[in-house]
Write a protein that holds these residues in place. Structure first.
Motif, PDB file in Angstrom:
ATOM      1  N   SER A  82       0.816  -1.208   0.000  1.00  0.00           N
ATOM      2  CA  SER A  82       0.000   0.000   0.000  1.00  0.00           C
ATOM      3  C   SER A  82       0.852   1.263   0.000  1.00  0.00           C
ATOM      4  CB  SER A  82      -0.936   0.003   1.209  1.00  0.00           C
ATOM      5  OG  SER A  82      -1.839  -1.069   1.126  1.00  0.00           O
ATOM      6  N   LEU A  83       1.862   1.313   0.860  1.00  0.00           N
ATOM      7  CA  LEU A  83       2.727   2.490   0.899  1.00  0.00           C
ATOM      8  C   LEU A  83       3.569   2.594  -0.374  1.00  0.00           C
ATOM      9  CD1 LEU A  83       3.964   2.421   4.616  1.00  0.00           C
ATOM     10  CD2 LEU A  83       1.994   3.641   3.647  1.00  0.00           C
ATOM     11  N   SER A  84       4.046   1.468  -0.871  1.00  0.00           N
ATOM     12  CA  SER A  84       4.919   1.461  -2.049  1.00  0.00           C
ATOM     13  C   SER A  84       4.207   1.890  -3.321  1.00  0.00           C
ATOM     14  CB  SER A  84       5.534   0.075  -2.252  1.00  0.00           C
ATOM     15  OG  SER A  84       6.406  -0.231  -1.179  1.00  0.00           O
ATOM     16  N   ARG A  85       2.894   1.768  -3.370  1.00  0.00           N
ATOM     17  CA  ARG A  85       2.162   2.241  -4.552  1.00  0.00           C
ATOM     18  C   ARG A  85       2.421   3.718  -4.785  1.00  0.00           C
ATOM     19  NH1 ARG A  85      -3.655   1.721  -4.565  1.00  0.00           N
ATOM     20  NH2 ARG A  85      -3.530   1.758  -6.834  1.00  0.00           N
ATOM     21  N   ASN A  86       2.708   4.457  -3.709  1.00  0.00           N
ATOM     22  CA  ASN A  86       2.999   5.892  -3.830  1.00  0.00           C
ATOM     23  C   ASN A  86       4.359   6.157  -4.465  1.00  0.00           C
ATOM     24  OD1 ASN A  86       0.674   7.276  -2.394  1.00  0.00           O
ATOM     25  ND2 ASN A  86       1.275   5.726  -0.918  1.00  0.00           N
ATOM     26  N   LEU A  87       5.203   5.150  -4.536  1.00  0.00           N
ATOM     27  CA  LEU A  87       6.541   5.295  -5.127  1.00  0.00           C
ATOM     28  C   LEU A  87       6.588   4.895  -6.596  1.00  0.00           C
ATOM     29  CD1 LEU A  87       8.639   3.726  -2.220  1.00  0.00           C
ATOM     30  CD2 LEU A  87       8.338   6.164  -2.738  1.00  0.00           C
ATOM     31  N   ASP A  88       5.538   4.272  -7.104  1.00  0.00           N
ATOM     32  CA  ASP A  88       5.515   3.769  -8.472  1.00  0.00           C
ATOM     33  C   ASP A  88       5.052   4.866  -9.431  1.00  0.00           C
ATOM     34  OD1 ASP A  88       5.117   2.469 -10.886  1.00  0.00           O
ATOM     35  OD2 ASP A  88       3.725   0.978 -10.095  1.00  0.00           O
ATOM     36  N   SER A  93       0.484   8.286  -8.222  1.00  0.00           N
ATOM     37  CA  SER A  93      -0.003   8.735  -6.923  1.00  0.00           C
ATOM     38  C   SER A  93       0.073  10.253  -6.774  1.00  0.00           C
ATOM     39  CB  SER A  93       0.823   8.091  -5.804  1.00  0.00           C
ATOM     40  OG  SER A  93       0.494   8.677  -4.560  1.00  0.00           O
ATOM     41  N   TYR A  94      -1.030  10.831  -6.307  1.00  0.00           N
ATOM     42  CA  TYR A  94      -1.057  12.270  -6.017  1.00  0.00           C
ATOM     43  C   TYR A  94      -0.222  12.601  -4.783  1.00  0.00           C
ATOM     44  CZ  TYR A  94      -5.132  12.360  -9.169  1.00  0.00           C
ATOM     45  OH  TYR A  94      -5.990  12.246 -10.225  1.00  0.00           O
ATOM     46  N   TRP A  95       0.114  11.581  -3.995  1.00  0.00           N
ATOM     47  CA  TRP A  95       0.874  11.769  -2.760  1.00  0.00           C
ATOM     48  C   TRP A  95       2.378  11.596  -2.969  1.00  0.00           C
ATOM     49  CZ3 TRP A  95      -1.998  13.612   1.107  1.00  0.00           C
ATOM     50  CH2 TRP A  95      -3.378  13.415   1.032  1.00  0.00           C
ATOM     51  N   ALA A  96       2.786  11.164  -4.145  1.00  0.00           N
ATOM     52  CA  ALA A  96       4.194  10.842  -4.403  1.00  0.00           C
ATOM     53  C   ALA A  96       5.122  12.021  -4.118  1.00  0.00           C
ATOM     54  CB  ALA A  96       4.372  10.355  -5.834  1.00  0.00           C
ATOM     55  N   SER A  97       4.779  13.166  -4.651  1.00  0.00           N
ATOM     56  CA  SER A  97       5.609  14.351  -4.452  1.00  0.00           C
ATOM     57  C   SER A  97       4.745  15.425  -3.822  1.00  0.00           C
ATOM     58  CB  SER A  97       6.159  14.835  -5.788  1.00  0.00           C
ATOM     59  OG  SER A  97       6.982  15.944  -5.604  1.00  0.00           O
ATOM     60  N   PRO A  98       5.130  15.981  -2.724  1.00  0.00           N
ATOM     61  CA  PRO A  98       6.430  15.889  -2.078  1.00  0.00           C
ATOM     62  C   PRO A  98       6.502  14.874  -0.936  1.00  0.00           C
ATOM     63  CG  PRO A  98       5.246  17.714  -1.104  1.00  0.00           C
ATOM     64  CD  PRO A  98       4.333  17.088  -2.144  1.00  0.00           C
ATOM     65  N   PHE A  99       5.413  14.165  -0.645  1.00  0.00           N
ATOM     66  CA  PHE A  99       5.351  13.399   0.593  1.00  0.00           C
ATOM     67  C   PHE A  99       6.147  12.101   0.600  1.00  0.00           C
ATOM     68  CE2 PHE A  99       1.369  15.874   0.291  1.00  0.00           C
ATOM     69  CZ  PHE A  99       1.750  16.850   1.190  1.00  0.00           C
ATOM     70  N   TYR A 100       6.429  11.530  -0.552  1.00  0.00           N
ATOM     71  CA  TYR A 100       7.226  10.305  -0.629  1.00  0.00           C
ATOM     72  C   TYR A 100       8.586  10.549  -1.279  1.00  0.00           C
ATOM     73  CZ  TYR A 100       3.707   7.072   1.130  1.00  0.00           C
ATOM     74  OH  TYR A 100       2.827   6.396   1.942  1.00  0.00           O
ATOM     75  N   ASP A 101       8.914  11.802  -1.573  1.00  0.00           N
ATOM     76  CA  ASP A 101      10.179  12.142  -2.245  1.00  0.00           C
ATOM     77  C   ASP A 101      11.420  11.683  -1.494  1.00  0.00           C
ATOM     78  OD1 ASP A 101       8.979  13.287  -4.405  1.00  0.00           O
ATOM     79  OD2 ASP A 101       9.307  15.359  -3.768  1.00  0.00           O
ATOM     80  N   ALA A 133      -2.472   9.137   2.221  1.00  0.00           N
ATOM     81  CA  ALA A 133      -1.107   8.672   1.933  1.00  0.00           C
ATOM     82  C   ALA A 133      -0.691   7.529   2.848  1.00  0.00           C
ATOM     83  CB  ALA A 133      -0.112   9.828   2.067  1.00  0.00           C
ATOM     84  N   GLY A 134      -1.439   7.280   3.909  1.00  0.00           N
ATOM     85  CA  GLY A 134      -1.138   6.204   4.839  1.00  0.00           C
ATOM     86  C   GLY A 134      -2.214   5.130   4.897  1.00  0.00           C
ATOM     87  N   VAL A 135      -3.144   5.139   3.930  1.00  0.00           N
ATOM     88  CA  VAL A 135      -4.211   4.126   3.879  1.00  0.00           C
ATOM     89  C   VAL A 135      -3.616   2.768   3.506  1.00  0.00           C
ATOM     90  CG1 VAL A 135      -6.174   3.350   2.458  1.00  0.00           C
ATOM     91  CG2 VAL A 135      -6.171   5.647   3.433  1.00  0.00           C
ATOM     92  N   ILE A 136      -4.160   1.736   4.122  1.00  0.00           N
ATOM     93  CA  ILE A 136      -3.726   0.367   3.817  1.00  0.00           C
ATOM     94  C   ILE A 136      -4.897  -0.388   3.193  1.00  0.00           C
ATOM     95  CG2 ILE A 136      -2.765  -1.773   4.736  1.00  0.00           C
ATOM     96  CD1 ILE A 136      -0.951   0.810   4.960  1.00  0.00           C
TER      97      ILE A 136
END
Length: 176
Positions: A82-88, A93-101, A133-136
């Motif tokens: 679930s968290l890694s989907r934000n890195l793909d 993912s709308y949460w990728a930048s800046p929250f997973y940068d 951004a933290g949903v599982i």
């Protein structure tokens, strides 16, 4: 019955939830690792606790006994997925930048532990785990639904208090 201020959600996939309509709907069905309280403090959600052994490492211990609506137990595999989907980048993912940068890696490091390593210290990531951004979600369900996940035809699979029942586009999204 709610009248959503911004109209019907475009998607119920948590990585594509960034407006009021998506987040108001998802917040009733999908739980995050952390919860933001009324006084802006954080409390554990699906996480039992979060430890910070150093300024570039976060160890998330997930709650034991959590089940998705379909009865499947929530595992570290679901959390990493679930968290890694934000890195793909292909997932968009709308949460990728800046929250997973600043995230370097997300790995299961124990039966109930997930370790997030950062490229540099990150002061807001833990707070972001209280948002979509933290949903599982249930990895198996999401992968099976494929590109239909979060749509009227694909549905969603979460752990929250209300369960997704149906979505009739242009009319209703029903939860129990």
């Amino acid at each position: 019955t709610w009248n959503l201020a911004n109209g019907e959600p475009a998607s119920l996939d948590w990585i594509l939830a960034y407006s009021d309509s998506e987040n108001a709907t998802l917040a009733n069905m999908c739980e995050s690792l952390m919860v933001q309280n009324e006084d802006m403090t954080l409390s554990p959600g699906l996480a039992e606790r979060i430890d910070r052994p150093d300024d570039k490492t976060m160890v998330i211990t997930i709650r034991d006994g959590v089940k998705f609506w379909n009865g499947a137990p929530m595992t570290t595999e679901d959390v990493v997925f679930s968290l890694s989907r934000n890195l793909d980048p292909k997932a968009g993912s709308y949460w990728a930048s800046p929250f997973y940068d600043r995230v370097d890696s997300i790995q299961a490091t124990g039966d109930r532990q997930v370790t997030v390593r950062f490229k540099q210290p990150d002061a807001i990531f833990e707070r972001m785990l209280s948002t979509a951004a933290g949903v599982i979600g249930n990895k198996q369900f999401v992968e099976h639904a494929g590109s239909a996940y979060g749509t009227a035809s694909g549905g969603i699979m979460c752990t929250g208090p209300l369960r997704f029942d149906s979505w009739k586009p242009g009319k209703t999204i029903e939860m129990t």
